[in-house]
Design a protein around this motif. Sequence first.
Motif, PDB file in Angstrom:
ATOM      1  N   GLY A   1      -4.885  -0.224  -4.407  1.00 29.39           N
ATOM      2  CA  GLY A   1      -3.940   0.875  -4.540  1.00 29.39           C
ATOM      3  C   GLY A   1      -2.791   0.849  -3.546  1.00 29.39           C
ATOM      4  N   VAL A   2      -2.643  -0.273  -2.836  1.00 33.97           N
ATOM      5  CA  VAL A   2      -1.576  -0.415  -1.841  1.00 33.97           C
ATOM      6  C   VAL A   2      -0.683  -1.590  -2.219  1.00 33.97           C
ATOM      7  CG1 VAL A   2      -1.052  -0.794   0.611  1.00 33.97           C
ATOM      8  CG2 VAL A   2      -3.051   0.551  -0.034  1.00 33.97           C
ATOM      9  N   VAL A   3       0.620  -1.409  -2.022  1.00 33.34           N
ATOM     10  CA  VAL A   3       1.630  -2.427  -2.291  1.00 33.34           C
ATOM     11  C   VAL A   3       2.178  -2.915  -0.955  1.00 33.34           C
ATOM     12  CG1 VAL A   3       3.896  -2.872  -3.314  1.00 33.34           C
ATOM     13  CG2 VAL A   3       2.287  -1.326  -4.458  1.00 33.34           C
ATOM     14  N   TYR A   4       2.164  -4.223  -0.761  1.00 36.34           N
ATOM     15  CA  TYR A   4       2.726  -4.838   0.437  1.00 36.34           C
ATOM     16  C   TYR A   4       3.924  -5.674   0.005  1.00 36.34           C
ATOM     17  CZ  TYR A   4      -1.989  -3.775   2.111  1.00 36.34           C
ATOM     18  OH  TYR A   4      -3.161  -3.148   2.424  1.00 36.34           O
TER      19      TYR A   4
ATOM     20  N   LEU B   1       4.362   4.169   2.731  1.00 39.86           N
ATOM     21  CA  LEU B   1       3.443   4.580   3.789  1.00 39.86           C
ATOM     22  C   LEU B   1       3.952   4.174   5.170  1.00 39.86           C
ATOM     23  CD1 LEU B   1       0.172   3.348   2.048  1.00 39.86           C
ATOM     24  CD2 LEU B   1       1.042   5.702   2.135  1.00 39.86           C
ATOM     25  N   GLN B   2       4.490   2.962   5.253  1.00 37.92           N
ATOM     26  CA  GLN B   2       4.920   2.415   6.537  1.00 37.92           C
ATOM     27  C   GLN B   2       6.104   1.487   6.346  1.00 37.92           C
ATOM     28  OE1 GLN B   2       2.354  -0.528   8.450  1.00 37.92           O
ATOM     29  NE2 GLN B   2       2.725   0.485  10.410  1.00 37.92           N
TER      30      GLN B   2
ATOM     31  N   LYS C   1       6.324 -12.104  -2.882  1.00 34.03           N
ATOM     32  CA  LYS C   1       7.231 -10.991  -2.624  1.00 34.03           C
ATOM     33  C   LYS C   1       6.485  -9.664  -2.664  1.00 34.03           C
ATOM     34  CE  LYS C   1      11.589 -13.037  -3.983  1.00 34.03           C
ATOM     35  NZ  LYS C   1      12.815 -12.869  -4.776  1.00 34.03           N
ATOM     36  N   ILE C   2       5.451  -9.590  -3.525  1.00 34.11           N
ATOM     37  CA  ILE C   2       4.643  -8.381  -3.676  1.00 34.11           C
ATOM     38  C   ILE C   2       3.170  -8.790  -3.672  1.00 34.11           C
ATOM     39  CG2 ILE C   2       4.037  -6.447  -5.186  1.00 34.11           C
ATOM     40  CD1 ILE C   2       6.814  -6.868  -6.563  1.00 34.11           C
TER      41      ILE C   2
ATOM     42  N   VAL D   1       7.882  -3.274   4.104  1.00 32.80           N
ATOM     43  CA  VAL D   1       7.412  -1.996   3.575  1.00 32.80           C
ATOM     44  C   VAL D   1       5.992  -2.132   3.016  1.00 32.80           C
ATOM     45  CG1 VAL D   1       7.773  -0.347   1.683  1.00 32.80           C
ATOM     46  CG2 VAL D   1       9.708  -1.086   3.072  1.00 32.80           C
ATOM     47  N   THR D   2       5.186  -1.111   3.283  1.00 26.55           N
ATOM     48  CA  THR D   2       3.876  -0.946   2.667  1.00 26.55           C
ATOM     49  C   THR D   2       3.890   0.405   1.963  1.00 26.55           C
ATOM     50  OG1 THR D   2       2.842  -2.168   4.484  1.00 26.55           O
ATOM     51  CG2 THR D   2       1.387  -0.844   3.101  1.00 26.55           C
TER      52      THR D   2
END
Length: 114
Positions: free
Chosen positions: A19-22, A59-60, A13-14, A108-109
């Motif tokens: 430093g980035v969460v997807y 971010l996106q 799920k994560i 979401v990112t």
Amino acid sequence: MIERIHTNQRMSKIVKHGGVVYLCGQVGSGTTVAEQTEDCLGRVDRLLHEAGSSREHVLQAVIWLADMADFDAMNEVWDAWVPQGAAPARACGEAKLADADLRVEIIVTAAVAG
């Protein structure tokens, strides 16, 4: 280092890296696209919080609608959710979703907060 949270054989799920969460694609409950979008974004909020991020750090976003006729109704909920001055890069398209009752899916990112 890659950190995977709520992982099973198919997906996490994560996923956190550099430093980035997807987040995996999120869907919501309800009969209308507005209800589903609101519930979906609540799920996004909870996962972002768990990952050490927030909607201010998105971010996106990639949004899939089962029917582009729902674009305006989805955007009404989306626009109320996005913090002023923190709109992410975004795409929205039409796709056949995994279940016939689903109207919207959002991917979401985000940056890790701090």
